[in-house]
Motif scaffolding. Structure first.
Motif, PDB file in Angstrom:
ATOM      1  N   THR A  36       0.853  -1.181   0.000  1.00  0.00           N
ATOM      2  CA  THR A  36       0.000   0.000   0.000  1.00  0.00           C
ATOM      3  C   THR A  36       0.895   1.240   0.000  1.00  0.00           C
ATOM      4  O   THR A  36       2.127   1.135   0.041  1.00  0.00           O
ATOM      5  N   GLU A  37       0.286   2.417  -0.044  1.00  0.00           N
ATOM      6  CA  GLU A  37       1.071   3.655   0.011  1.00  0.00           C
ATOM      7  C   GLU A  37       1.873   3.726   1.299  1.00  0.00           C
ATOM      8  O   GLU A  37       3.036   4.122   1.296  1.00  0.00           O
ATOM      9  N   PHE A  38       1.252   3.355   2.405  1.00  0.00           N
ATOM     10  CA  PHE A  38       1.953   3.397   3.681  1.00  0.00           C
ATOM     11  C   PHE A  38       3.097   2.382   3.715  1.00  0.00           C
ATOM     12  O   PHE A  38       4.180   2.677   4.228  1.00  0.00           O
ATOM     13  N   ASP A  39       2.881   1.180   3.186  1.00  0.00           N
ATOM     14  CA  ASP A  39       3.938   0.168   3.153  1.00  0.00           C
ATOM     15  C   ASP A  39       5.143   0.655   2.351  1.00  0.00           C
ATOM     16  O   ASP A  39       6.288   0.481   2.769  1.00  0.00           O
ATOM     17  N   TRP A  40       4.872   1.253   1.203  1.00  0.00           N
ATOM     18  CA  TRP A  40       5.961   1.779   0.376  1.00  0.00           C
ATOM     19  C   TRP A  40       6.708   2.875   1.129  1.00  0.00           C
ATOM     20  O   TRP A  40       7.939   2.897   1.150  1.00  0.00           O
ATOM     21  N   LYS A  44      10.654   2.628   2.212  1.00  0.00           N
ATOM     22  CA  LYS A  44      11.605   3.502   1.528  1.00  0.00           C
ATOM     23  C   LYS A  44      12.045   4.708   2.357  1.00  0.00           C
ATOM     24  O   LYS A  44      13.123   5.251   2.103  1.00  0.00           O
ATOM     25  N   VAL A  45      11.239   5.145   3.322  1.00  0.00           N
ATOM     26  CA  VAL A  45      11.565   6.375   4.047  1.00  0.00           C
ATOM     27  C   VAL A  45      11.736   6.136   5.551  1.00  0.00           C
ATOM     28  O   VAL A  45      12.811   6.373   6.105  1.00  0.00           O
ATOM     29  N   ILE A  46      10.686   5.680   6.208  1.00  0.00           N
ATOM     30  CA  ILE A  46      10.724   5.583   7.672  1.00  0.00           C
ATOM     31  C   ILE A  46      11.746   4.561   8.139  1.00  0.00           C
ATOM     32  O   ILE A  46      12.558   4.845   9.024  1.00  0.00           O
ATOM     33  N   THR A  86       7.044   6.978  16.841  1.00  0.00           N
ATOM     34  CA  THR A  86       5.695   6.468  17.056  1.00  0.00           C
ATOM     35  C   THR A  86       4.650   7.424  16.503  1.00  0.00           C
ATOM     36  O   THR A  86       3.684   6.999  15.845  1.00  0.00           O
ATOM     37  N   LEU A  87       4.839   8.715  16.737  1.00  0.00           N
ATOM     38  CA  LEU A  87       3.888   9.705  16.232  1.00  0.00           C
ATOM     39  C   LEU A  87       3.901   9.776  14.708  1.00  0.00           C
ATOM     40  O   LEU A  87       2.839   9.854  14.072  1.00  0.00           O
ATOM     41  N   PHE A  92       1.220   8.803   9.547  1.00  0.00           N
ATOM     42  CA  PHE A  92       1.211   8.368   8.154  1.00  0.00           C
ATOM     43  C   PHE A  92       0.380   7.102   7.956  1.00  0.00           C
ATOM     44  O   PHE A  92      -0.140   6.881   6.867  1.00  0.00           O
ATOM     45  N   SER A  93       0.233   6.283   8.980  1.00  0.00           N
ATOM     46  CA  SER A  93      -0.632   5.116   8.825  1.00  0.00           C
ATOM     47  C   SER A  93      -2.096   5.529   8.751  1.00  0.00           C
ATOM     48  O   SER A  93      -2.902   4.822   8.151  1.00  0.00           O
ATOM     49  N   ILE A  94      -2.441   6.668   9.329  1.00  0.00           N
ATOM     50  CA  ILE A  94      -3.802   7.177   9.262  1.00  0.00           C
ATOM     51  C   ILE A  94      -4.058   7.912   7.937  1.00  0.00           C
ATOM     52  O   ILE A  94      -5.104   7.766   7.318  1.00  0.00           O
ATOM     53  N   HIS A  95      -3.073   8.686   7.477  1.00  0.00           N
ATOM     54  CA  HIS A  95      -3.292   9.565   6.329  1.00  0.00           C
ATOM     55  C   HIS A  95      -2.911   8.970   4.988  1.00  0.00           C
ATOM     56  O   HIS A  95      -3.277   9.505   3.949  1.00  0.00           O
ATOM     57  N   LEU A  96      -2.159   7.888   4.956  1.00  0.00           N
ATOM     58  CA  LEU A  96      -1.857   7.216   3.698  1.00  0.00           C
ATOM     59  C   LEU A  96      -2.737   5.965   3.596  1.00  0.00           C
ATOM     60  O   LEU A  96      -3.161   5.403   4.604  1.00  0.00           O
ATOM     61  N   GLU A  97      -2.976   5.538   2.373  1.00  0.00           N
ATOM     62  CA  GLU A  97      -3.788   4.352   2.170  1.00  0.00           C
ATOM     63  C   GLU A  97      -3.054   3.157   2.778  1.00  0.00           C
ATOM     64  O   GLU A  97      -1.918   2.860   2.436  1.00  0.00           O
ATOM     65  N   ASN A  98      -3.733   2.504   3.733  1.00  0.00           N
ATOM     66  CA  ASN A  98      -3.089   1.444   4.482  1.00  0.00           C
ATOM     67  C   ASN A  98      -3.769   0.107   4.284  1.00  0.00           C
ATOM     68  O   ASN A  98      -3.418  -0.861   4.937  1.00  0.00           O
TER      69      ASN A  98
END
Length: 102
Positions: A36-40, A44-46, A86-87, A92-98
């Motif tokens: 998903t967007e969040f997984d990517w 790649k970033v977090i 954590t924040l 990002f788990s709330i605002h990106l497609e998860n």
């Protein structure tokens, strides 16, 4: 002696966080491999940023065992980074497609 205890505590926290990050990263996309967007964003970033920061904490705390430095302040900084992670992860788990559905 107290600073050495702070350094050992920091090492233990770093090892636990690195292990849990590695486990979480290995489970991204499980079981079907769909990212998903969040997984990517996580892969790649977090993950790379936070893993690098924790490895640096581990190396610094390892040197603080032998060198008498103020490890307490670095332990506080490490805990603040954990809170920030954590924040950011939650935001990002709330605002990106998860893929959680509705």
């Amino acid at each position: 002696m107290k600073e050495r205890k702070f350094a050992v505590t920091g090492i233990v926290i770093s090892l636990i966080v690195i292990g849990s990050l590695y486990y979480t990263n290995s489970m991204v996309g499980f079981p079907d491999g769909h990212l998903t967007e969040f997984d990517w964003f996580y892969k790649k970033v977090i993950f790379p940023i936070f893993m690098t920061i924790n490895v640096l904490f581990l190396m610094i705390f390892s040197t603080f065992i032998y060198v008498k430095k103020k490890a307490g302040y670095l332990l506080i900084a490490q805990l603040l980074v954990l809170i920030i992670y954590t924040l950011v992860n939650y935001y990002f788990s709330i605002h990106l497609e998860n893929g959680q559905g509705g």
